[in-house]
Design a protein around this motif. Structure first.
Motif, PDB file in Angstrom:
ATOM      1  N   ARG A  30       0.733  -1.202  -0.059  1.00 46.05           N
ATOM      2  CA  ARG A  30      -0.036  -0.115  -0.140  1.00 46.05           C
ATOM      3  C   ARG A  30       0.892   1.164   0.033  1.00 46.05           C
ATOM      4  O   ARG A  30       1.978   1.411   0.712  1.00 46.05           O
ATOM      5  N   PHE A  31       0.412   2.237  -0.838  1.00 49.80           N
ATOM      6  CA  PHE A  31       0.943   3.370  -0.753  1.00 49.80           C
ATOM      7  C   PHE A  31      -0.017   4.352  -0.346  1.00 49.80           C
ATOM      8  O   PHE A  31      -1.536   4.538  -0.741  1.00 49.80           O
ATOM      9  N   VAL A  32       0.153   5.112   0.762  1.00 46.39           N
ATOM     10  CA  VAL A  32      -0.853   5.895   1.471  1.00 46.39           C
ATOM     11  C   VAL A  32      -0.533   7.481   1.522  1.00 46.39           C
ATOM     12  O   VAL A  32       0.442   7.644   2.331  1.00 46.39           O
ATOM     13  N   ASP A  33      -1.159   7.951   0.821  1.00 40.74           N
ATOM     14  CA  ASP A  33      -0.688   9.664   0.474  1.00 40.74           C
ATOM     15  C   ASP A  33       0.452   9.840   0.463  1.00 40.74           C
ATOM     16  O   ASP A  33       1.171  10.853   1.040  1.00 40.74           O
TER      17      ASP A  33
ATOM     18  N   SER B 123       3.098  13.086  -6.075  1.00 38.62           N
ATOM     19  CA  SER B 123       2.016  14.066  -5.390  1.00 38.62           C
ATOM     20  C   SER B 123       1.083  13.105  -4.844  1.00 38.62           C
ATOM     21  O   SER B 123       0.035  12.547  -5.425  1.00 38.62           O
ATOM     22  N   GLY B 124       0.910  12.822  -3.352  1.00 37.71           N
ATOM     23  CA  GLY B 124      -0.205  12.201  -2.898  1.00 37.71           C
ATOM     24  C   GLY B 124      -0.638  10.848  -3.340  1.00 37.71           C
ATOM     25  O   GLY B 124      -1.803  10.599  -3.527  1.00 37.71           O
ATOM     26  N   LEU B 125       0.123  10.014  -3.598  1.00 36.62           N
ATOM     27  CA  LEU B 125       0.055   8.675  -4.046  1.00 36.62           C
ATOM     28  C   LEU B 125      -0.576   7.828  -3.265  1.00 36.62           C
ATOM     29  O   LEU B 125      -0.126   7.215  -2.351  1.00 36.62           O
ATOM     30  N   THR B 126      -1.878   7.054  -3.692  1.00 33.65           N
ATOM     31  CA  THR B 126      -2.670   6.186  -2.846  1.00 33.65           C
ATOM     32  C   THR B 126      -2.903   4.940  -3.727  1.00 33.65           C
ATOM     33  O   THR B 126      -3.774   5.286  -4.838  1.00 33.65           O
TER      34      THR B 126
ATOM     35  N   ALA C  42     -13.260   1.496  -8.444  1.00 26.69           N
ATOM     36  CA  ALA C  42     -13.352   2.350  -7.123  1.00 26.69           C
ATOM     37  C   ALA C  42     -12.234   2.808  -6.698  1.00 26.69           C
ATOM     38  O   ALA C  42     -10.984   1.796  -6.799  1.00 26.69           O
ATOM     39  N   PRO C  43     -12.027   3.865  -6.087  1.00 22.94           N
ATOM     40  CA  PRO C  43     -10.927   4.511  -5.421  1.00 22.94           C
ATOM     41  C   PRO C  43     -10.305   3.269  -4.236  1.00 22.94           C
ATOM     42  O   PRO C  43     -11.128   2.834  -3.454  1.00 22.94           O
ATOM     43  N   PRO C  44      -9.147   3.100  -4.258  1.00 18.16           N
ATOM     44  CA  PRO C  44      -8.624   2.300  -3.278  1.00 18.16           C
ATOM     45  C   PRO C  44      -8.627   2.845  -1.848  1.00 18.16           C
ATOM     46  O   PRO C  44      -8.714   4.181  -1.849  1.00 18.16           O
ATOM     47  N   SER C  45      -8.723   1.959  -0.767  1.00 17.33           N
ATOM     48  CA  SER C  45      -8.535   2.297   0.379  1.00 17.33           C
ATOM     49  C   SER C  45      -7.192   3.112   0.893  1.00 17.33           C
ATOM     50  O   SER C  45      -6.263   2.450   0.569  1.00 17.33           O
ATOM     51  N   ALA C  46      -7.447   4.145   1.371  1.00 15.51           N
ATOM     52  CA  ALA C  46      -6.041   4.681   1.894  1.00 15.51           C
ATOM     53  C   ALA C  46      -5.489   4.429   3.188  1.00 15.51           C
ATOM     54  O   ALA C  46      -4.421   4.651   3.576  1.00 15.51           O
ATOM     55  N   ALA C  47      -6.436   3.922   3.987  1.00 11.90           N
ATOM     56  CA  ALA C  47      -6.178   3.618   5.362  1.00 11.90           C
ATOM     57  C   ALA C  47      -5.993   2.221   5.710  1.00 11.90           C
ATOM     58  O   ALA C  47      -6.603   1.480   5.099  1.00 11.90           O
ATOM     59  N   PRO C  48      -4.683   1.805   6.225  1.00 15.27           N
ATOM     60  CA  PRO C  48      -4.484   0.267   6.485  1.00 15.27           C
ATOM     61  C   PRO C  48      -5.268  -0.038   7.344  1.00 15.27           C
ATOM     62  O   PRO C  48      -5.862   0.456   8.217  1.00 15.27           O
ATOM     63  N   SER C  49      -5.837  -1.378   6.998  1.00 13.35           N
ATOM     64  CA  SER C  49      -6.660  -2.220   7.828  1.00 13.35           C
ATOM     65  C   SER C  49      -6.026  -3.001   8.950  1.00 13.35           C
ATOM     66  O   SER C  49      -4.872  -3.354   8.735  1.00 13.35           O
TER      67      SER C  49
END
Length: 410
Positions: free
Chosen positions: A5-8, A22-25, A403-410
């Motif tokens: 995962r890339f988170v922002d 720039s802000g890759l998620t 759909a946009p991927p989730s940015a927050a790790p679960s």
């Protein structure tokens, strides 16, 4: 194997300097094959190098499995990287090159020999194990580099344009081998290329980057039939999509060569975006075909300039009779999408590329009536480049994109 995962994530060079990313998620599933694609300078290799730990990130988080790896050294990230250059030791045999990383990890000789032998069989290198790299072809050397990665059994493979040094025929063959091997091993793979054909044929999903920003992330069909914007539409597909600027007014679109009546799908797309506006019509070369004059739909008279035959297809470069265009808006929106044909000839005439059946038997100087089924017409907002309507699917629903991927790790 692991989820990546890339988170922002942002990469900035120097204090207040330009942003390469720039802000890759992105959220890459365990075992998924994801391709990062874009023109030169889009940031795709920078993103891969940040994942590998070869570049520091300025902000955000990178996850491999259940760990944030921002501060981990490359050797501690449990990844294996295959570069554009093979990076093989010329004085070592294939066997020694493939087992070198395991020897650095102080693995036993029996374990190393077993893993190298298994990887060599999978890559059809078993008969070359005692040869030196100089005795191998380019494709075989690339497979040795892949074998060196495979024996480590990493959580993820990272591949940075691994086919760039191969000739056209060998690229196709090696591309097939990589796809088959990845399916068999089911290892999470992040693959960088500037070649959209590689991206479409290899990726489970594709991330299109432009100037460091993510444009769209989805399955190949999603990007092809439902591009998020005019840049993605121009970059994905070969030959590139044709673009013609027009004006939506009432129940029609005014184009340089006449009026095109809106069907329900296109009318709904325009109404959802606020009604009358400047638009850009997109036409895939393979959706353009000869039609009988007056048959309805979007059609126009074209004068053939040149014809390129591949045997299976005719690529017809033609100008639309009686139409001139000003494509500065299109050039600004498509920008650095490599391979996009200009929408006007040197004399200002509107031009396009059509991929026709070879039985058409046309040639330079021929006049054709060409048309496009309304279901295959794409619409974009001329001000922003955002997609208004993609192609209609057989089940009578337009692709909406991933759909946009989730940015927050679960």
């Amino acid at each position: 194997m692991a989820r990546v995962r890339f988170v922002d994530v942002t990469k900035r060079y120097g204090d207040g300097g330009p942003e390469a990313i720039s802000g890759l998620t992105l959220d890459i599933a365990d075992g998924e094959f994801v391709v990062l694609v874009g023109p030169s300078g889009s940031g795709k290799s920078t993103a891969l190098r940040m994942l590998a730990g070869l570049e520091d990130i300025s902000s955000g988080e990178i996850w491999i499995g259940d760990r944030v790896v921002n501060d981990l050294d490359p050797r501690d990230r449990d990844i294996a990287m295959v570069f554009q250059n093979y990076a093989l030791y010329p004085h070592m045999s294939v066997r020694e090159n493939m087992g070198f990383a395991l020897r650095l990890e102080h693995k036993g000789k029996a374990e190393i020999d077993e893993k190298v032998h298994e990887a060599a069989i999978a890559l059809e290198l078993d008969e070359f194990l005692d040869r030196k790299p100089a005795q191998l072809s380019g494709g075989q050397r690339q497979r040795v580099a892949m074998g060196r990665a495979i024996v480590r059994e990493p959580q993820a493979f990272l591949m940075d344009e691994p086919l760039s040094n191969l000739d056209a025929k060998l690229r196709v063959q090696t591309r097939e081998e990589i796809a088959e091997l990845q399916r068999r091993l089911a290892v999470t793979t992040v693959y960088v290329t500037h070649d959209q054909t590689e991206a479409l044929t290899l990726g489970d999903r594709i991330a299109v980057l432009r100037r460091g920003r993510l444009q769209q992330f989805g399955a190949p069909d999603d990007l092809y039939l439902g591009p998020a914007n005019i840049f993605v539409a121009g970059f994905i597909g070969s030959p590139s999509m044709n673009f013609i600027a027009g004006q939506a007014a009432g129940d029609a679109i005014e184009l340089p060569f006449g009026r095109f009546a809106l069907d329900d799908r296109l009318r709904s797309a325009l109404e959802a975006g606020g009604g009358g506006r400047d638009v850009i019509v997109g036409l895939r070369p393979e959706d353009i075909h000869p039609v009988a004059p007056g048959a309805g739909g979007l059609q126009f008279e074209a004068l053939v300039d040149t014809v390129e035959s591949t045997g299976a297809d005719l690529y017809v470069h033609a100008r639309i009779e009686g139409a001139s265009v000003d494509d500065e808006r299109i050039e600004a929106l498509v920008g650095d999408a490599e391979g996009v044909a200009p929408s006007r000839a040197a004399d200002g005439a509107a031009r396009l590329v059509a991929r026709l059946d070879p039985v058409t038997r046309t040639h330079a100087g021929t006049r054709l009536t060409l048309g496009v089924d309304p279901d295959r017409v794409y619409l974009f907002d001329a001000a922003t480049g955002a997609a208004l309507a993609g192609a209609r699917l057989e089940e009578d629903a337009a692709i909406a994109g991933a759909a946009p991927p989730s940015a927050a790790p679960s």
